[in-house]
Design an enzyme around this catalytic site. Structure first.
Site, PDB file in Angstrom:
ATOM      1  N   CYS A  65       0.829  -1.191   0.000  1.00 44.76           N
ATOM      2  CA  CYS A  65       0.000   0.000   0.000  1.00 44.76           C
ATOM      3  C   CYS A  65       0.870   1.250   0.000  1.00 44.76           C
ATOM      4  O   CYS A  65       2.096   1.172  -0.025  1.00 44.76           O
ATOM      5  CB  CYS A  65      -0.895   0.012   1.242  1.00 44.76           C
ATOM      6  SG  CYS A  65      -1.931  -1.465   1.405  1.00 44.76           S
ATOM      7  N   GLY A 112       2.604  -3.028   4.160  1.00 45.55           N
ATOM      8  CA  GLY A 112       3.452  -4.186   4.387  1.00 45.55           C
ATOM      9  C   GLY A 112       2.673  -5.482   4.516  1.00 45.55           C
ATOM     10  O   GLY A 112       1.495  -5.568   4.174  1.00 45.55           O
ATOM     11  N   GLU A 113       3.373  -6.497   5.014  1.00 44.42           N
ATOM     12  CA  GLU A 113       2.783  -7.812   5.262  1.00 44.42           C
ATOM     13  C   GLU A 113       3.407  -8.383   6.527  1.00 44.42           C
ATOM     14  O   GLU A 113       4.631  -8.321   6.709  1.00 44.42           O
ATOM     15  CB  GLU A 113       3.075  -8.783   4.107  1.00 44.42           C
ATOM     16  CG  GLU A 113       2.419  -8.433   2.786  1.00 44.42           C
ATOM     17  CD  GLU A 113       0.918  -8.688   2.786  1.00 44.42           C
ATOM     18  OE1 GLU A 113       0.434  -9.436   3.663  1.00 44.42           O
ATOM     19  OE2 GLU A 113       0.242  -8.148   1.901  1.00 44.42           O
TER      20      GLU A 113
END
Length: 614
Positions: A2, A78-79
Protein backbone atom coordinates in the site's frame (compact mmCIF):
# COMPACT_ATOMS: atom_id res chain seq x y z
CA UNK A 1 1.21 -3.52 -0.34
CA UNK A 2 0.00 0.00 0.00
CA UNK A 3 0.86 3.67 0.21
CA UNK A 4 0.57 5.63 3.45
CA UNK A 5 0.79 9.34 4.16
CA UNK A 6 -0.43 12.05 6.50
CA UNK A 7 0.53 14.80 8.88
CA UNK A 8 0.28 15.50 12.58
CA UNK A 9 -0.15 19.06 13.80
CA UNK A 10 -0.69 19.98 17.42
CA UNK A 11 -2.52 23.27 16.74
CA UNK A 12 -5.24 24.36 14.33
CA UNK A 13 -8.22 22.61 12.80
CA UNK A 14 -7.02 19.90 10.42
CA UNK A 15 -10.50 19.37 8.99
CA UNK A 16 -9.80 22.49 6.92
CA UNK A 17 -7.00 20.53 5.21
CA UNK A 18 -9.07 17.63 3.93
CA UNK A 19 -8.34 18.43 0.29
CA UNK A 20 -4.60 18.59 1.01
CA UNK A 21 -4.78 15.14 2.58
CA UNK A 22 -6.61 13.81 -0.49
CA UNK A 23 -3.88 15.26 -2.75
CA UNK A 24 -1.16 13.63 -0.67
CA UNK A 25 -2.99 10.31 -0.69
CA UNK A 26 -3.74 10.39 -4.42
CA UNK A 27 -0.06 11.02 -5.20
CA UNK A 28 0.50 7.40 -4.08
CA UNK A 29 -2.25 5.94 -6.27
CA UNK A 30 -0.02 3.42 -8.06
CA UNK A 31 1.00 1.89 -4.74
CA UNK A 32 -2.63 1.15 -3.95
CA UNK A 33 -4.88 1.02 -7.01
CA UNK A 34 -7.71 -0.88 -5.30
CA UNK A 35 -9.01 1.61 -2.73
CA UNK A 36 -8.40 4.97 -1.07
CA UNK A 37 -9.19 6.24 2.40
CA UNK A 38 -8.57 9.28 4.61
CA UNK A 39 -9.19 10.05 8.27
CA UNK A 40 -8.89 13.37 10.09
CA UNK A 41 -9.27 13.76 13.83
CA UNK A 42 -7.18 16.47 15.44
CA UNK A 43 -4.23 16.33 15.68
CA UNK A 44 -3.96 13.62 12.99
CA UNK A 45 -4.61 13.44 9.28
CA UNK A 46 -4.01 9.95 7.85
CA UNK A 47 -4.28 8.83 4.20
CA UNK A 48 -4.03 5.39 2.64
CA UNK A 49 -4.02 3.76 -0.80
CA UNK A 50 -4.72 0.03 -0.79
CA UNK A 51 -3.45 -2.89 -2.83
CA UNK A 52 -5.66 -5.79 -1.69
CA UNK A 53 -3.78 -9.03 -0.99
CA UNK A 54 -5.32 -10.54 2.16
CA UNK A 55 -9.08 -10.32 2.87
CA UNK A 56 -9.84 -7.97 -0.07
CA UNK A 57 -13.42 -7.33 1.06
CA UNK A 58 -12.37 -6.05 4.49
CA UNK A 59 -9.33 -4.39 5.98
CA UNK A 60 -9.96 -0.91 4.60
CA UNK A 61 -7.64 1.78 5.94
CA UNK A 62 -7.19 3.98 7.83
CA UNK A 63 -8.42 1.38 10.33
CA UNK A 64 -9.90 2.70 13.58
CA UNK A 65 -10.42 0.82 16.86
CA UNK A 66 -12.42 2.31 19.74
CA UNK A 67 -12.02 1.01 23.27
CA UNK A 68 -14.45 2.95 25.43
CA UNK A 69 -13.21 6.53 25.07
CA UNK A 70 -9.82 5.51 23.70
CA UNK A 71 -9.12 5.72 19.97
CA UNK A 72 -6.42 3.97 17.95
CA UNK A 73 -5.95 4.55 14.21
CA UNK A 74 -3.47 3.00 11.79
CA UNK A 75 -2.17 3.40 8.26
CA UNK A 76 0.08 0.53 7.26
CA UNK A 77 2.13 -0.65 4.29
CA UNK A 78 3.45 -4.19 4.39
CA UNK A 79 2.78 -7.81 5.26
CA UNK A 80 3.05 -9.69 8.55
CA UNK A 81 4.15 -13.24 7.84
CA UNK A 82 3.43 -14.43 11.38
CA UNK A 83 -0.07 -12.95 11.53
CA UNK A 84 -1.63 -16.36 12.27
CA UNK A 85 0.49 -16.89 15.39
CA UNK A 86 -0.14 -13.35 16.62
CA UNK A 87 -3.88 -13.72 16.02
CA UNK A 88 -3.96 -16.86 18.13
CA UNK A 89 -2.06 -15.21 20.97
CA UNK A 90 -4.25 -12.11 20.90
CA UNK A 91 -7.43 -14.20 20.90
CA UNK A 92 -6.13 -16.04 23.95
CA UNK A 93 -5.76 -12.61 25.58
CA UNK A 94 -9.41 -11.79 24.89
CA UNK A 95 -9.26 -9.84 21.63
CA UNK A 96 -11.88 -10.33 18.93
CA UNK A 97 -11.23 -9.82 15.22
CA UNK A 98 -13.51 -8.27 12.63
CA UNK A 99 -11.31 -9.16 9.62
CA UNK A 100 -8.68 -11.63 8.41
CA UNK A 101 -6.42 -8.71 7.54
CA UNK A 102 -2.98 -8.35 9.10
CA UNK A 103 -3.64 -4.62 9.54
CA UNK A 104 -5.98 -5.47 12.39
CA UNK A 105 -3.43 -7.90 13.83
CA UNK A 106 -0.79 -5.17 13.84
CA UNK A 107 -3.06 -2.57 15.43
CA UNK A 108 -4.30 -4.91 18.17
CA UNK A 109 -0.69 -5.96 18.80
CA UNK A 110 0.16 -2.31 19.47
CA UNK A 111 -2.86 -1.93 21.78
CA UNK A 112 -1.70 -4.98 23.75
CA UNK A 113 2.08 -4.52 23.82
CA UNK A 114 2.63 -0.87 22.91
CA UNK A 115 5.81 0.04 21.01
CA UNK A 116 7.36 -3.31 21.99
CA UNK A 117 4.98 -4.96 19.51
CA UNK A 118 7.60 -4.58 16.76
CA UNK A 119 9.83 -7.15 18.47
CA UNK A 120 7.14 -9.76 17.78
CA UNK A 121 6.67 -9.07 14.08
CA UNK A 122 8.02 -11.17 11.24
CA UNK A 123 7.40 -9.21 8.09
CA UNK A 124 7.98 -6.13 6.04
CA UNK A 125 6.27 -2.97 7.19
CA UNK A 126 6.08 0.77 7.59
CA UNK A 127 3.20 2.15 9.63
CA UNK A 128 1.86 5.01 11.73
CA UNK A 129 -0.49 4.52 14.72
CA UNK A 130 -2.39 7.27 16.52
CA UNK A 131 -2.67 6.45 20.22
CA UNK A 132 -5.17 8.71 22.02
CA UNK A 133 -4.27 7.25 25.43
CA UNK A 134 -0.70 8.51 25.25
CA UNK A 135 -1.48 11.34 22.82
CA UNK A 136 1.23 10.21 20.42
CA UNK A 137 1.85 8.76 16.99
CA UNK A 138 4.03 5.66 16.83
CA UNK A 139 5.94 4.89 13.63
CA UNK A 140 8.04 1.84 12.77
CA UNK A 141 9.87 0.38 9.81
CA UNK A 142 10.84 -3.27 9.29
CA UNK A 143 14.25 -4.50 10.39
CA UNK A 144 15.93 -4.70 6.99
CA UNK A 145 14.13 -1.75 5.39
CA UNK A 146 12.08 -3.43 2.67
CA UNK A 147 9.25 -0.94 3.04
CA UNK A 148 10.00 2.81 2.96
CA UNK A 149 8.91 5.62 5.29
CA UNK A 150 9.90 9.26 4.73
CA UNK A 151 9.15 12.13 7.08
CA UNK A 152 9.71 15.85 7.58
CA UNK A 153 9.56 17.58 10.96
CA UNK A 154 9.08 21.31 10.51
CA UNK A 155 7.97 23.56 13.37
CA UNK A 156 5.30 21.57 15.24
CA UNK A 157 4.19 19.62 12.17
CA UNK A 158 5.29 16.13 11.17
CA UNK A 159 4.58 15.09 7.57
CA UNK A 160 5.12 11.48 6.48
CA UNK A 161 4.64 9.20 3.51
CA UNK A 162 5.75 6.06 1.71
CA UNK A 163 7.47 8.19 -0.93
CA UNK A 164 8.83 11.75 -1.03
CA UNK A 165 6.18 12.73 -3.60
CA UNK A 166 3.51 12.59 -0.89
CA UNK A 167 5.49 14.88 1.41
CA UNK A 168 6.16 17.34 -1.41
CA UNK A 169 2.42 17.91 -1.74
CA UNK A 170 2.43 19.56 1.69
CA UNK A 171 3.13 23.32 1.63
CA UNK A 172 5.70 23.07 4.43
CA UNK A 173 7.89 20.64 2.47
CA UNK A 174 9.71 22.27 -0.42
CA UNK A 175 11.83 20.65 -3.16
CA UNK A 176 15.03 22.29 -1.97
CA UNK A 177 18.38 20.50 -2.20
CA UNK A 178 21.49 21.73 -0.42
CA UNK A 179 25.16 20.67 -0.52
CA UNK A 180 24.56 17.37 1.29
CA UNK A 181 21.75 16.46 -1.09
CA UNK A 182 23.92 17.22 -4.12
CA UNK A 183 26.76 15.15 -2.68
CA UNK A 184 24.32 12.27 -2.25
CA UNK A 185 23.18 12.61 -5.87
CA UNK A 186 26.60 12.94 -7.47
CA UNK A 187 29.01 10.86 -5.36
CA UNK A 188 26.80 8.42 -3.41
CA UNK A 189 23.93 8.02 -5.90
CA UNK A 190 22.04 6.09 -6.99
CA UNK A 191 22.63 4.76 -3.47
CA UNK A 192 21.67 6.89 -0.47
CA UNK A 193 23.14 7.25 2.99
CA UNK A 194 20.71 5.54 5.43
CA UNK A 195 18.14 8.04 6.70
CA UNK A 196 18.99 10.69 4.09
CA UNK A 197 16.00 11.99 2.15
CA UNK A 198 18.02 14.19 -0.31
CA UNK A 199 15.49 17.04 -0.07
CA UNK A 200 16.13 19.55 2.71
CA UNK A 201 14.23 18.70 5.92
CA UNK A 202 13.26 15.28 4.52
CA UNK A 203 14.53 12.13 6.22
CA UNK A 204 13.85 8.45 5.92
CA UNK A 205 13.24 6.39 9.02
CA UNK A 206 16.16 3.96 9.09
CA UNK A 207 15.61 0.20 8.91
CA UNK A 208 14.99 -1.39 12.28
CA UNK A 209 13.99 1.95 13.80
CA UNK A 210 10.85 3.26 15.45
CA UNK A 211 9.77 6.84 16.13
CA UNK A 212 7.40 8.53 18.58
CA UNK A 213 5.91 11.97 17.97
CA UNK A 214 4.08 13.76 20.77
CA UNK A 215 3.75 17.28 22.15
CA UNK A 216 7.26 17.06 23.59
CA UNK A 217 8.75 16.55 20.13
CA UNK A 218 10.12 13.73 17.99
CA UNK A 219 12.21 10.80 19.20
CA UNK A 220 13.57 7.95 17.07
CA UNK A 221 15.42 4.87 18.25
CA UNK A 222 16.72 1.53 17.01
CA UNK A 223 14.67 -1.47 18.11
CA UNK A 224 16.83 -3.92 16.11
CA UNK A 225 20.38 -4.08 14.81
CA UNK A 226 22.88 -6.69 13.71
CA UNK A 227 24.76 -8.25 16.61
CA UNK A 228 28.03 -10.15 16.33
CA UNK A 229 28.61 -13.35 18.26
CA UNK A 230 30.41 -16.66 17.85
CA UNK A 231 28.76 -19.07 15.40
CA UNK A 232 28.46 -22.43 17.17
CA UNK A 233 27.18 -24.65 14.31
CA UNK A 234 29.45 -26.70 12.08
CA UNK A 235 29.16 -26.62 8.29
CA UNK A 236 26.65 -29.47 7.99
CA UNK A 237 24.41 -28.14 10.78
CA UNK A 238 24.59 -24.64 9.31
CA UNK A 239 23.43 -25.88 5.90
CA UNK A 240 20.51 -27.79 7.45
CA UNK A 241 19.42 -24.79 9.54
CA UNK A 242 19.62 -22.46 6.54
CA UNK A 243 17.40 -24.79 4.54
CA UNK A 244 14.86 -24.88 7.38
CA UNK A 245 14.73 -21.08 7.72
CA UNK A 246 14.42 -20.56 3.97
CA UNK A 247 11.70 -23.20 3.65
CA UNK A 248 9.69 -21.68 6.50
CA UNK A 249 10.16 -18.15 5.16
CA UNK A 250 9.12 -19.12 1.64
CA UNK A 251 5.96 -20.90 2.78
CA UNK A 252 4.93 -17.94 4.95
CA UNK A 253 5.39 -15.58 2.03
CA UNK A 254 3.33 -17.68 -0.38
CA UNK A 255 0.18 -16.97 1.67
CA UNK A 256 -2.16 -14.69 -0.29
CA UNK A 257 -5.77 -14.35 -1.39
CA UNK A 258 -4.62 -13.22 -4.86
CA UNK A 259 -2.38 -14.87 -7.50
CA UNK A 260 1.31 -15.33 -6.57
CA UNK A 261 4.19 -15.90 -8.99
CA UNK A 262 7.99 -15.96 -8.83
CA UNK A 263 10.65 -14.07 -10.77
CA UNK A 264 12.96 -16.60 -12.43
CA UNK A 265 16.34 -15.66 -13.91
CA UNK A 266 17.81 -19.14 -13.98
CA UNK A 267 20.33 -18.18 -11.31
CA UNK A 268 20.81 -19.78 -7.91
CA UNK A 269 18.68 -17.40 -5.81
CA UNK A 270 15.52 -17.18 -7.92
CA UNK A 271 15.69 -20.83 -9.01
CA UNK A 272 15.83 -21.95 -5.38
CA UNK A 273 12.75 -19.92 -4.42
CA UNK A 274 10.86 -21.17 -7.48
CA UNK A 275 11.78 -24.80 -6.77
CA UNK A 276 10.71 -24.53 -3.14
CA UNK A 277 7.47 -22.83 -4.21
CA UNK A 278 6.70 -25.58 -6.74
CA UNK A 279 7.28 -28.20 -4.06
CA UNK A 280 4.97 -26.37 -1.64
CA UNK A 281 2.28 -25.95 -4.30
CA UNK A 282 2.40 -29.67 -5.06
CA UNK A 283 2.16 -30.62 -1.37
CA UNK A 284 -0.71 -28.19 -0.73
CA UNK A 285 -2.59 -28.92 -3.96
CA UNK A 286 -2.39 -25.36 -5.27
CA UNK A 287 -1.71 -26.20 -8.90
CA UNK A 288 0.90 -24.89 -11.29
CA UNK A 289 3.29 -22.09 -10.32
CA UNK A 290 3.60 -19.14 -12.71
CA UNK A 291 7.14 -17.85 -13.30
CA UNK A 292 8.36 -14.73 -15.12
CA UNK A 293 11.63 -13.66 -16.70
CA UNK A 294 12.80 -10.52 -18.49
CA UNK A 295 15.14 -10.06 -21.46
CA UNK A 296 15.73 -7.57 -24.25
CA UNK A 297 15.09 -7.63 -27.99
CA UNK A 298 18.24 -8.80 -29.86
CA UNK A 299 20.21 -9.34 -26.64
CA UNK A 300 21.26 -12.72 -27.99
CA UNK A 301 22.99 -10.93 -30.89
CA UNK A 302 24.80 -8.34 -28.78
CA UNK A 303 25.63 -10.15 -25.52
CA UNK A 304 29.31 -10.09 -24.54
CA UNK A 305 30.59 -11.96 -21.51
CA UNK A 306 32.52 -9.97 -18.89
CA UNK A 307 33.61 -10.23 -15.24
CA UNK A 308 30.29 -9.15 -13.76
CA UNK A 309 28.07 -10.95 -16.28
CA UNK A 310 29.77 -14.20 -17.35
CA UNK A 311 26.87 -15.76 -19.22
CA UNK A 312 23.44 -15.14 -20.68
CA UNK A 313 20.40 -16.20 -18.64
CA UNK A 314 18.09 -17.49 -21.39
CA UNK A 315 19.40 -21.09 -21.59
CA UNK A 316 19.28 -21.41 -17.81
CA UNK A 317 15.73 -20.11 -17.63
CA UNK A 318 14.67 -22.76 -20.15
CA UNK A 319 16.53 -25.36 -18.11
CA UNK A 320 14.68 -24.42 -14.92
CA UNK A 321 11.25 -24.11 -16.55
CA UNK A 322 11.62 -27.66 -17.83
CA UNK A 323 12.80 -28.82 -14.41
CA UNK A 324 10.00 -27.07 -12.52
CA UNK A 325 7.13 -27.59 -14.92
CA UNK A 326 6.03 -24.02 -14.25
CA UNK A 327 3.79 -21.91 -16.47
CA UNK A 328 6.47 -19.51 -17.67
CA UNK A 329 6.04 -16.03 -19.11
CA UNK A 330 8.88 -14.57 -21.17
CA UNK A 331 8.81 -10.77 -21.11
CA UNK A 332 10.95 -9.03 -23.74
CA UNK A 333 11.67 -5.29 -23.74
CA UNK A 334 12.79 -3.28 -26.76
CA UNK A 335 15.24 -0.37 -26.62
CA UNK A 336 12.70 2.41 -27.38
CA UNK A 337 10.47 1.15 -24.53
CA UNK A 338 13.44 1.07 -22.18
CA UNK A 339 14.39 4.65 -22.97
CA UNK A 340 10.77 5.79 -22.90
CA UNK A 341 10.37 4.52 -19.33
CA UNK A 342 13.39 6.41 -17.93
CA UNK A 343 11.25 9.41 -17.00
CA UNK A 344 8.54 7.25 -15.42
CA UNK A 345 11.13 5.44 -13.33
CA UNK A 346 12.49 8.81 -12.14
CA UNK A 347 8.99 9.81 -11.03
CA UNK A 348 8.59 6.46 -9.28
CA UNK A 349 11.73 7.13 -7.20
CA UNK A 350 11.23 10.92 -6.95
CA UNK A 351 14.97 11.00 -7.65
CA UNK A 352 17.49 9.97 -10.29
CA UNK A 353 18.01 6.24 -9.93
CA UNK A 354 19.46 3.16 -11.56
CA UNK A 355 18.25 4.36 -14.98
CA UNK A 356 17.65 1.45 -17.39
CA UNK A 357 18.00 -1.04 -14.52
CA UNK A 358 15.03 0.78 -12.97
CA UNK A 359 13.04 1.36 -16.14
CA UNK A 360 13.36 -2.27 -17.25
CA UNK A 361 12.08 -3.45 -13.87
CA UNK A 362 9.18 -1.01 -14.05
CA UNK A 363 8.19 -2.34 -17.48
CA UNK A 364 8.68 -5.92 -16.30
CA UNK A 365 6.42 -5.36 -13.28
CA UNK A 366 3.77 -3.72 -15.45
CA UNK A 367 3.62 -6.88 -17.56
CA UNK A 368 3.48 -9.18 -14.54
CA UNK A 369 0.68 -7.09 -13.02
CA UNK A 370 -1.58 -7.99 -15.94
CA UNK A 371 -1.91 -11.50 -14.51
CA UNK A 372 -0.57 -11.46 -10.93
CA UNK A 373 -0.66 -9.24 -7.85
CA UNK A 374 2.14 -10.78 -5.77
CA UNK A 375 5.60 -11.92 -6.88
CA UNK A 376 8.54 -13.46 -5.02
CA UNK A 377 12.05 -12.26 -5.86
CA UNK A 378 15.57 -13.48 -5.03
CA UNK A 379 16.75 -9.98 -4.08
CA UNK A 380 19.40 -9.60 -1.35
CA UNK A 381 20.98 -13.07 -1.31
CA UNK A 382 24.24 -11.71 -2.74
CA UNK A 383 24.57 -9.05 -0.05
CA UNK A 384 23.78 -11.47 2.76
CA UNK A 385 25.81 -14.48 1.59
CA UNK A 386 28.70 -12.63 -0.11
CA UNK A 387 28.03 -13.27 -3.77
CA UNK A 388 29.29 -10.08 -5.42
CA UNK A 389 32.73 -9.89 -7.07
CA UNK A 390 33.85 -7.26 -4.57
CA UNK A 391 33.72 -9.86 -1.81
CA UNK A 392 36.35 -11.84 -3.67
CA UNK A 393 38.73 -9.36 -5.30
CA UNK A 394 41.57 -7.90 -3.25
CA UNK A 395 41.60 -4.64 -5.19
CA UNK A 396 37.94 -4.03 -4.31
CA UNK A 397 38.23 -5.31 -0.75
CA UNK A 398 41.08 -2.88 -0.14
CA UNK A 399 39.73 0.09 -2.13
CA UNK A 400 39.12 2.21 0.98
CA UNK A 401 35.68 3.21 -0.28
CA UNK A 402 32.35 1.62 -1.14
CA UNK A 403 33.37 -1.19 -3.52
CA UNK A 404 30.44 -0.67 -5.89
CA UNK A 405 31.65 2.89 -6.57
CA UNK A 406 35.43 2.60 -6.87
CA UNK A 407 36.04 5.64 -9.11
CA UNK A 408 35.27 8.57 -6.78
CA UNK A 409 37.90 10.84 -8.36
CA UNK A 410 36.32 10.37 -11.76
CA UNK A 411 32.86 11.07 -10.36
CA UNK A 412 34.05 14.23 -8.63
CA UNK A 413 35.68 15.39 -11.87
CA UNK A 414 32.26 15.46 -13.57
CA UNK A 415 31.16 18.37 -11.36
CA UNK A 416 31.69 22.04 -12.11
CA UNK A 417 34.50 23.65 -10.06
CA UNK A 418 31.97 25.78 -8.16
CA UNK A 419 29.93 22.76 -7.10
CA UNK A 420 33.05 20.76 -6.19
CA UNK A 421 34.18 23.57 -3.91
CA UNK A 422 30.72 23.90 -2.37
CA UNK A 423 29.99 20.25 -1.60
CA UNK A 424 33.53 18.81 -1.16
CA UNK A 425 32.43 15.50 -2.71
CA UNK A 426 35.46 13.38 -1.81
CA UNK A 427 35.44 14.56 1.80
CA UNK A 428 31.72 13.82 2.00
CA UNK A 429 32.21 10.33 0.56
CA UNK A 430 35.11 9.65 2.93
CA UNK A 431 33.06 10.72 5.93
CA UNK A 432 30.12 8.50 4.94
CA UNK A 433 32.40 5.52 4.35
CA UNK A 434 34.07 6.03 7.75
CA UNK A 435 30.67 6.32 9.44
CA UNK A 436 29.60 3.01 7.91
CA UNK A 437 32.79 1.18 8.91
CA UNK A 438 32.63 2.56 12.45
CA UNK A 439 29.09 1.16 12.86
CA UNK A 440 30.21 -2.44 12.31
CA UNK A 441 29.62 -4.56 15.43
CA UNK A 442 33.02 -6.15 15.96
CA UNK A 443 33.67 -9.62 17.33
CA UNK A 444 36.65 -10.21 19.63
CA UNK A 445 39.10 -12.87 18.51
CA UNK A 446 38.47 -12.65 14.79
CA UNK A 447 41.41 -12.80 12.39
CA UNK A 448 42.20 -9.78 10.22
CA UNK A 449 40.59 -11.55 7.25
CA UNK A 450 37.44 -12.42 9.19
CA UNK A 451 37.13 -8.83 10.43
CA UNK A 452 37.61 -7.53 6.88
CA UNK A 453 34.83 -9.77 5.55
CA UNK A 454 32.53 -8.73 8.40
CA UNK A 455 33.05 -5.10 7.39
CA UNK A 456 32.36 -5.94 3.75
CA UNK A 457 29.18 -7.80 4.71
CA UNK A 458 27.99 -4.88 6.83
CA UNK A 459 28.60 -2.38 4.03
CA UNK A 460 26.59 -4.52 1.63
CA UNK A 461 23.67 -5.16 3.99
CA UNK A 462 23.35 -1.56 5.22
CA UNK A 463 24.53 0.50 2.23
CA UNK A 464 24.19 -1.45 -1.04
CA UNK A 465 21.19 -3.68 -0.33
CA UNK A 466 18.93 -0.69 0.46
CA UNK A 467 19.64 0.66 -3.04
CA UNK A 468 18.24 -2.51 -4.59
CA UNK A 469 15.37 -2.73 -2.12
CA UNK A 470 14.45 0.89 -2.94
CA UNK A 471 14.50 -0.01 -6.61
CA UNK A 472 12.38 -3.10 -6.08
CA UNK A 473 9.83 -1.24 -3.95
CA UNK A 474 9.45 1.84 -6.15
CA UNK A 475 9.34 0.06 -9.50
CA UNK A 476 7.04 -2.74 -8.37
CA UNK A 477 4.71 -0.40 -6.51
CA UNK A 478 4.86 1.96 -9.49
CA UNK A 479 3.05 -0.86 -11.27
CA UNK A 480 0.76 -1.80 -8.36
CA UNK A 481 2.59 -5.11 -7.89
CA UNK A 482 3.64 -6.48 -4.51
CA UNK A 483 7.10 -8.07 -4.57
CA UNK A 484 8.17 -10.14 -1.57
CA UNK A 485 11.83 -10.82 -0.78
CA UNK A 486 12.30 -14.03 1.26
CA UNK A 487 16.08 -13.63 1.62
CA UNK A 488 15.38 -10.49 3.69
CA UNK A 489 13.70 -12.43 6.48
CA UNK A 490 15.40 -11.04 9.59
CA UNK A 491 15.93 -14.52 11.05
CA UNK A 492 17.92 -15.48 7.97
CA UNK A 493 19.89 -12.22 7.99
CA UNK A 494 20.74 -12.57 11.70
CA UNK A 495 21.88 -16.17 11.29
CA UNK A 496 23.97 -15.68 8.15
CA UNK A 497 25.58 -12.50 9.54
CA UNK A 498 27.56 -14.61 12.05
CA UNK A 499 28.47 -17.53 9.80
CA UNK A 500 32.29 -17.45 9.49
CA UNK A 501 33.60 -16.57 6.05
CA UNK A 502 35.24 -19.97 5.51
CA UNK A 503 31.86 -21.66 6.01
CA UNK A 504 30.09 -19.12 3.78
CA UNK A 505 32.70 -20.07 1.16
CA UNK A 506 32.07 -23.83 1.51
CA UNK A 507 33.54 -25.62 -1.50
CA UNK A 508 35.65 -22.52 -2.19
CA UNK A 509 32.66 -21.00 -4.00
CA UNK A 510 30.84 -17.71 -3.52
CA UNK A 511 27.65 -18.38 -1.52
CA UNK A 512 28.97 -21.91 -0.99
CA UNK A 513 26.96 -22.56 2.18
CA UNK A 514 23.73 -21.52 0.45
CA UNK A 515 24.52 -23.88 -2.42
CA UNK A 516 25.19 -26.71 0.03
CA UNK A 517 21.92 -26.04 1.85
CA UNK A 518 20.04 -26.36 -1.44
CA UNK A 519 21.54 -29.68 -2.56
CA UNK A 520 18.68 -31.87 -3.75
CA UNK A 521 16.46 -28.82 -4.37
CA UNK A 522 18.16 -27.78 -7.61
CA UNK A 523 20.02 -29.66 -10.35
CA UNK A 524 23.78 -29.53 -9.79
CA UNK A 525 24.50 -27.52 -12.94
CA UNK A 526 22.11 -24.78 -11.79
CA UNK A 527 23.20 -25.07 -8.17
CA UNK A 528 26.83 -24.42 -9.06
CA UNK A 529 26.32 -22.01 -11.93
CA UNK A 530 28.52 -18.89 -11.86
CA UNK A 531 26.67 -15.86 -10.53
CA UNK A 532 25.05 -13.54 -13.07
CA UNK A 533 23.26 -10.30 -12.10
CA UNK A 534 19.92 -8.87 -13.19
CA UNK A 535 19.93 -8.82 -17.00
CA UNK A 536 20.71 -5.57 -18.85
CA UNK A 537 20.48 -4.60 -22.49
CA UNK A 538 23.62 -4.98 -24.58
CA UNK A 539 22.09 -3.31 -27.62
CA UNK A 540 24.43 -0.56 -28.95
CA UNK A 541 21.33 1.42 -29.91
CA UNK A 542 20.75 2.08 -26.22
CA UNK A 543 24.16 3.69 -25.81
CA UNK A 544 23.70 5.76 -28.97
CA UNK A 545 20.26 6.98 -27.88
CA UNK A 546 21.13 7.95 -24.29
CA UNK A 547 24.35 9.62 -25.40
CA UNK A 548 22.45 11.74 -27.92
CA UNK A 549 19.81 12.52 -25.31
CA UNK A 550 22.47 13.90 -22.97
CA UNK A 551 24.26 15.83 -25.73
CA UNK A 552 20.94 17.52 -26.55
CA UNK A 553 20.64 18.59 -22.91
CA UNK A 554 24.20 19.92 -22.96
CA UNK A 555 23.27 22.06 -25.96
CA UNK A 556 20.31 23.58 -24.10
CA UNK A 557 21.41 26.74 -22.25
CA UNK A 558 18.26 26.62 -20.10
CA UNK A 559 19.12 23.21 -18.65
CA UNK A 560 19.31 23.30 -14.83
CA UNK A 561 21.94 20.55 -15.04
CA UNK A 562 24.61 22.66 -16.72
CA UNK A 563 25.70 24.79 -13.71
CA UNK A 564 26.26 21.60 -11.73
CA UNK A 565 28.56 19.71 -14.10
CA UNK A 566 31.78 20.12 -16.08
CA UNK A 567 30.24 20.21 -19.53
CA UNK A 568 33.58 19.91 -21.33
CA UNK A 569 34.48 16.81 -19.29
CA UNK A 570 31.15 15.17 -20.10
CA UNK A 571 31.57 15.91 -23.80
CA UNK A 572 35.05 14.40 -23.68
CA UNK A 573 33.69 11.18 -22.19
CA UNK A 574 30.89 11.09 -24.75
CA UNK A 575 33.39 11.40 -27.61
CA UNK A 576 35.59 8.55 -26.33
CA UNK A 577 34.36 5.12 -27.46
CA UNK A 578 36.20 3.31 -24.65
CA UNK A 579 34.98 5.63 -21.90
CA UNK A 580 31.45 5.45 -23.22
CA UNK A 581 31.29 1.69 -22.87
CA UNK A 582 33.75 0.68 -20.12
CA UNK A 583 33.53 3.52 -17.61
CA UNK A 584 33.46 2.06 -14.04
CA UNK A 585 30.58 4.05 -12.60
CA UNK A 586 28.34 2.14 -10.15
CA UNK A 587 27.84 -1.50 -9.23
CA UNK A 588 27.93 -4.35 -11.71
CA UNK A 589 25.54 -3.02 -14.33
CA UNK A 590 26.18 0.70 -14.60
CA UNK A 591 28.96 2.05 -16.82
CA UNK A 592 29.12 4.68 -19.59
CA UNK A 593 25.58 4.35 -20.96
CA UNK A 594 24.18 4.49 -17.43
CA UNK A 595 26.22 7.61 -16.59
CA UNK A 596 24.70 9.40 -19.60
CA UNK A 597 21.22 8.22 -18.61
CA UNK A 598 21.73 9.25 -14.99
CA UNK A 599 22.75 12.79 -15.89
CA UNK A 600 19.70 13.02 -18.16
CA UNK A 601 17.57 11.83 -15.24
CA UNK A 602 19.11 14.52 -13.02
CA UNK A 603 18.13 17.13 -15.61
CA UNK A 604 14.58 15.74 -15.86
CA UNK A 605 14.26 15.59 -12.06
CA UNK A 606 15.45 19.17 -11.58
CA UNK A 607 12.95 20.44 -14.16
CA UNK A 608 9.96 18.28 -13.27
CA UNK A 609 10.22 18.64 -9.50
CA UNK A 610 11.15 22.35 -9.75
CA UNK A 611 14.14 21.65 -7.52
CA UNK A 612 15.81 24.66 -5.96
CA UNK A 613 19.54 24.35 -5.22
CA UNK A 614 20.56 26.37 -2.18
Amino acid sequence: MCGITGFIQWSGDLTQDSQLLVQMTDSLATRGPDASGTWISNPCAFGHRRLSVIDPENGAQPMIVHQDDDVYAIVYNGELYNAAELTKELRNRGYQFRTRCDTEVLLLSYIEWGPDCVDRFNGIFAFAIWDSVHQQVFFARDRVGVKPLFYSHIDETLVFGSEPKALLQHPKVEPVVGPEGLAEIFVIGPARTPGHGIYRNVNELRPGHAMIFNRNGLRSYAYWKLESHVHEDDEATTAIHLREILQDTLERQLISDVPVCTLLSGGLDSSALSALAVDYYRRSGQGQLHTYSVDYVDNDKHFKSHTFQPGADAPWIERMVKELGSKHHYIEIDTPELIGALEASTRARDLPGMVDVDSSLLLFCQEIKKEATVALSGEAADEIFGGYPWFHRDDMLNSGTFPWAVAPDMRASLLSPEIRNWISPLDYLGDKYSEAVNEVPKLAGETAKQAQMRIMSYLNITRFMPTLLDRKDRMSMGAGLEVRVPYCDHRLVEYVWNIPWDIKMTGNREKGILRKSLEGVLPDDVLYRKKSPYPKTHNPNFLAAVKQQLLTILDDPSSPLLPLIDVAKIREIASSPDASTNLPWFGQLMSGPQLFSYLSQVDYWLRTYHVSIR
